[in-house]
Design a protein around this motif. Structure first.
Motif, PDB file in Angstrom:
ATOM      1  N   ARG A 106     -30.466  33.626 -68.282  1.00  0.00           N
ATOM      2  CA  ARG A 106     -30.911  33.443 -66.891  1.00  0.00           C
ATOM      3  C   ARG A 106     -30.883  31.972 -66.503  1.00  0.00           C
ATOM      4  O   ARG A 106     -30.507  31.619 -65.377  1.00  0.00           O
ATOM      5  CB  ARG A 106     -32.315  34.023 -66.699  1.00  0.00           C
ATOM      6  N   ALA A 111     -29.603  44.968 -60.585  1.00  0.00           N
ATOM      7  CA  ALA A 111     -29.230  46.117 -59.746  1.00  0.00           C
ATOM      8  C   ALA A 111     -27.980  46.809 -60.257  1.00  0.00           C
ATOM      9  O   ALA A 111     -27.833  48.029 -60.127  1.00  0.00           O
ATOM     10  CB  ALA A 111     -29.027  45.663 -58.301  1.00  0.00           C
ATOM     11  N   GLN A 141     -27.287  43.041 -49.170  1.00  0.00           N
ATOM     12  CA  GLN A 141     -27.761  43.748 -50.347  1.00  0.00           C
ATOM     13  C   GLN A 141     -26.577  44.369 -51.099  1.00  0.00           C
ATOM     14  O   GLN A 141     -25.651  44.906 -50.494  1.00  0.00           O
ATOM     15  CB  GLN A 141     -28.735  44.869 -49.940  1.00  0.00           C
ATOM     16  N   THR A 150     -31.112  33.255 -56.100  1.00  0.00           N
ATOM     17  CA  THR A 150     -31.939  34.387 -55.653  1.00  0.00           C
ATOM     18  C   THR A 150     -31.113  35.658 -55.512  1.00  0.00           C
ATOM     19  O   THR A 150     -31.558  36.756 -55.895  1.00  0.00           O
ATOM     20  CB  THR A 150     -32.600  34.038 -54.306  1.00  0.00           C
ATOM     21  N   TRP A 151     -29.898  35.523 -54.979  1.00  0.00           N
ATOM     22  CA  TRP A 151     -29.023  36.688 -54.764  1.00  0.00           C
ATOM     23  C   TRP A 151     -28.628  37.333 -56.085  1.00  0.00           C
ATOM     24  O   TRP A 151     -28.703  38.556 -56.240  1.00  0.00           O
ATOM     25  CB  TRP A 151     -27.788  36.238 -53.983  1.00  0.00           C
ATOM     26  N   THR A 152     -28.235  36.490 -57.072  1.00  0.00           N
ATOM     27  CA  THR A 152     -27.845  37.052 -58.368  1.00  0.00           C
ATOM     28  C   THR A 152     -29.064  37.502 -59.169  1.00  0.00           C
ATOM     29  O   THR A 152     -28.938  38.370 -60.042  1.00  0.00           O
ATOM     30  CB  THR A 152     -27.011  36.043 -59.183  1.00  0.00           C
ATOM     31  N   ASP A 153     -30.245  36.928 -58.890  1.00  0.00           N
ATOM     32  CA  ASP A 153     -31.482  37.442 -59.501  1.00  0.00           C
ATOM     33  C   ASP A 153     -31.649  38.931 -59.204  1.00  0.00           C
ATOM     34  O   ASP A 153     -32.126  39.696 -60.053  1.00  0.00           O
ATOM     35  CB  ASP A 153     -32.712  36.699 -58.947  1.00  0.00           C
ATOM     36  N   LYS A 154     -31.266  39.330 -57.999  1.00  0.00           N
ATOM     37  CA  LYS A 154     -31.376  40.734 -57.593  1.00  0.00           C
ATOM     38  C   LYS A 154     -30.127  41.536 -57.983  1.00  0.00           C
ATOM     39  O   LYS A 154     -30.212  42.701 -58.373  1.00  0.00           O
ATOM     40  CB  LYS A 154     -31.584  40.819 -56.086  1.00  0.00           C
ATOM     41  N   LEU A 155     -28.967  40.899 -57.852  1.00  0.00           N
ATOM     42  CA  LEU A 155     -27.706  41.592 -58.101  1.00  0.00           C
ATOM     43  C   LEU A 155     -27.564  42.042 -59.550  1.00  0.00           C
ATOM     44  O   LEU A 155     -27.202  43.198 -59.815  1.00  0.00           O
ATOM     45  CB  LEU A 155     -26.538  40.671 -57.724  1.00  0.00           C
ATOM     46  N   ALA A 213     -25.963  47.009 -54.496  1.00  0.00           N
ATOM     47  CA  ALA A 213     -26.631  47.901 -55.443  1.00  0.00           C
ATOM     48  C   ALA A 213     -25.596  48.776 -56.130  1.00  0.00           C
ATOM     49  O   ALA A 213     -24.440  48.860 -55.694  1.00  0.00           O
ATOM     50  CB  ALA A 213     -27.666  48.763 -54.710  1.00  0.00           C
TER      51      ALA A 213
END
Length: 508
Positions: free
Chosen positions: A361, A351, A463, A343-348, A465
């Protein structure tokens, strides 16, 4: 006491439904495979085969020989006892071409049922083709091409696109049958194969697509090719050979005495005499289908049966991610941390401007789950041990470049973003983009591990970014205490991979 042992929770195993087994009675071999449990990615608990040669002589006499059936029955007595010893509660027995074609086949099957105390499922040619195709579906990610399953008595060909099975055909081109009909002469075998394949008018639909090869003789052929070429991995599943190269290799194998080949010791003696005939069939199929490459499958009939028995929801699971998840449960400090990493790398990744294909993926998700499986090793060897485990693991749903990506990313996570301690061979399997993505994921995993101590609960609160040429990590409240030189260094290393600078921002 034995029953208690069968039902005990075994550390190091995923018990689930308990052991499930398949006995496959083929024209050349009889094999028992016991799987840990019924799951999307069944792990082999025990595997043994006996080359009984039931199909020998059936074409000429119409009967299974007494010697072959006696050897088979002795093997089955042992197999049934092993199933009892292991605690198998669900046993499936499949019989194929030899018993299907023999006049005394039913008599033999009656003896099998008495010995094994289990009904036998006698497969038609259509059944064999379908289950072989489902074996490919279970082990190859989104296959699109033609499946060929070469046994001792028959060849099953079937069209496959993802999980949709198209046209199929059974041909009398099994290795034993072809050898006998050709009187042991490959020139005659070539004519027989050509005539049989003339009846498969749909083969050209495989033009430009992979040909998925199943069966012991073809795996032996590919194993010989792999060792002769000094290939970095000795993993047969998803081993791919360009079609032109495979055709040339098959021609070489077909015209030479098997024992004269370099590295022939990697092929069992019992299989060697069938190699030229398996090579003849593969060459003719590749020429007729105009396939782009041969892709070997370690999964076939047995795994196709188990896949067919799964609930629809389970069949839709990603086999690679599920296998990585299982290994994480068995070997990670905190399996929940691996899930958080996804989940963290899905966003990282988006970003900080990293684009990924669906294929990439999937690999990243598996890499996150596998990132901590080497933690029990000495710190100096965690990277090397993880690399060896991952590159040689019994994973399915992944090609060899993908294996290299996973192995490299977890190696980098432990050893740092340097190449000094890494042998070059594994890197050869991954193209430039994948190698770059492996380093980026390795860098992200290094940041996450020093931030969270590889324990669940921290990552969802942090977070990261990109802002005006910087990778910015924000720590709030009590998490400000996690800031420090080591975290700054890891984040800086990660940012450099992207051509950026790094900053940790604290908000007490």
């Amino acid at each position: 006491m034995a029953d208690d042992a069968h039902h005990a929770i075994v550390r190091g195993r995923l018990n689930g439904s308990g052991p499930v087994a398949v006995i496959d009675i083929g024209s050349n071999s009889i094999r028992l495979v016991v799987y840990e449990r019924h799951a999307r990615t069944p792990t082999v608990l025990f595997n043994e085969k006996v080359l009984a040669g039931l199909g020998r002589g059936v074409g000429a006499t119409g009967r299974l020989s007494d010697a072959a059936t006696e050897q088979a029955e002795r093997a089955l007595v042992r197999f049934r006892r092993l199933c009892d010893q292991i605690g198998v509660g669900d046993l499936h027995i499949l019989a194929t071409a030899a018993t299907r074609d023999a006049d005394n086949g039913q008599q033999f099957l009656d003896a099998v049922e008495t010995i094994c105390r289990t009904p036998v499922r006698l497969l038609s040619g259509r059944d064999e083709a379908r289950l072989a195709a489902l074996g490919i579906v279970s082990g190859i990610w989104r296959p699109d091409g033609i499946v060929g399953d070469l046994g001792g008595g028959s060849l099953e060909l079937v069209e496959l696109k993802h999980d949709e099975i198209g046209r199929g055909q059974t041909l009398p081109l099994g290795g034993i049958r072809l050898q006998e009909e050709a009187d042991g002469k490959t020139a005659k075998a070539q004519k027989i194969a050509e005539q049989a394949l003339d009846n498969v008018d749909w083969l050209p639909i495989g033009s430009g697509k992979p040909f998925y090869a199943v069966g012991g003789t073809w795996r032996s052929l590919a194993r010989l090719h792999l060792h002769q070429n000094g290939y970095p991995l000795h993993v047969m599943h998803d081993y791919a050979i360009p079609a032109e190269e495979a055709i040339e290799f098959c021609q070489l194998v077909a015209r030479r005495d098997p024992d004269s080949h370099d590295m022939i010791e990697v092929v069992s003696r019992a299989r060697r005499q069938l190699l030229p005939f398996g090579a003849v069939v593969m060459e003719k199929v590749l020429r007729r289908s105009k396939a782009s490459k041969v892709v070997m499958s370690a999964l076939g009939l047995r795994e196709g049966l188990l896949y067919d028995l799964l609930p629809e929801e389970t069949r839709r699971q990603d086999p690679l991610v599920e296998a990585a998840r299982e290994l994480s449960v068995l070997r990670s400090r905190s399996p929940a941390y691996g899930e958080e990493l996804i989940t963290w790398t899905d966003k990282l990744f988006p970003a900080v401007g990293i684009d990924e294909t669906e294929y990439e993926r999937r690999l990243r998700a598996a890499g996150c789950l596998l990132s901590d499986i080497g933690w029990r090793a000495h710190p100096d060897y965690r990277g090397e041990q993880s690399l060896n485990i991952i590159s040689n693991a019994g994973f399915v749903g992944i090609d060899h470049p993908g294996r290299a990506y996973l192995a490299l990313s977890v190696f980098y996570r432990h050893q740092g973003l340097v190449e000094d301690a890494l042998g070059p061979r594994i890197r050869e399997l991954a193209h430039t983009r994948l190698k770059d993505r492996a380093r980026v994921l390795g860098g992200a995993l290094r940041v996450a591990s020093v931030l969270s101590a590889s324990v669940a609960g921290i990552l969802p609160q942090v977070q990261v970014a990109a802002d005006e040429g910087e990778v910015v990590m924000t720590l709030e409240g009590e998490l400000c205490a996690l800031a420090g030189e080591r975290l700054n260094k890891r984040l800086t290393q990660f940012a450099r991979l992207l051509g950026l600078k790094a900053r940790v921002e604290t908000r007490p």
